[in-house]
Scaffold this active site. Sequence first.
Site, mmCIF file in Angstrom:
data_model
loop_
_atom_site.group_PDB
_atom_site.id
_atom_site.type_symbol
_atom_site.label_atom_id
_atom_site.label_comp_id
_atom_site.label_asym_id
_atom_site.label_seq_id
_atom_site.Cartn_x
_atom_site.Cartn_y
_atom_site.Cartn_z
ATOM 1 C CB CYS A 80 -0.907 -0.083 1.204
ATOM 2 S SG CYS A 80 -2.399 0.966 0.972
ATOM 3 C CG HIS A 172 -3.229 -3.185 3.933
ATOM 4 N ND1 HIS A 172 -2.332 -2.455 4.606
ATOM 5 C CD2 HIS A 172 -3.931 -2.123 3.228
ATOM 6 C CE1 HIS A 172 -2.386 -1.329 4.542
ATOM 7 N NE2 HIS A 172 -3.241 -1.069 3.660
ATOM 8 C CD GLU A 174 -0.384 -5.511 6.078
ATOM 9 O OE1 GLU A 174 -0.927 -4.140 6.240
ATOM 10 O OE2 GLU A 174 -0.154 -5.900 5.037
#
Length: 212
Positions: A80, A172, A174
């Site tokens: 991002c 994202h 994660e």
Amino acid sequence: MSMKIGVLALQGAFREHIGMLNQCGVEAEEVRLPSQLDDLSGLIMPGGESTTMVKLLRRYGFEAALERFALMGRPVFGTCAGAILLAAGQDGRRKDLLPRIDINITRNAYGRQIESREAEVKLAFSPERPFRAIFIRAPIVTATGPSVEALSFYRDRVVLAREGAMLVATFHPELTEDDRIHQYFIAMVQDAQAADSVAPFLPEQQQAAFVK
């Protein structure tokens, strides 16, 4: 080989990346000072607010250290806002900080926070099942150079891409429990370590390719 991957921890979603790396069995370190880069095998630049991150990188003197890190061929993964930092161009203009991957990118291209979304995307290196991509005020890749490898698409837009030792995602990874993208990056780091053990210095043509 021992491996330690750092996560830039000046601002943004760095703790989630640390957790994902630990889930993958890799030693991870929060990076707050340029000197910490010296002991790392790879680096993740997380999502957050790109303008704020640029100011902090300059305030703490990261520019030269990150340049050295990249010239040594050590892999970097930007997600991002991290992808925005690593892009060579933004909104059609050449960037003067960290232009490491030959893409053009546009910030907040999907709209406001309310326009954030989740979508299933296909990973080129792991096509057996979709990956749940989480887009939060996500940028859009509007152009890619000839040496950039597109690894995933959403609505015909590149959302995961690689060029050499650089990897970027506009979403994202994660924030999910799926570690396939982090495992892919870890494999990049392992490959770089193996190459470094054979040839500790980059060939002149590869060094030239990194200088934008």
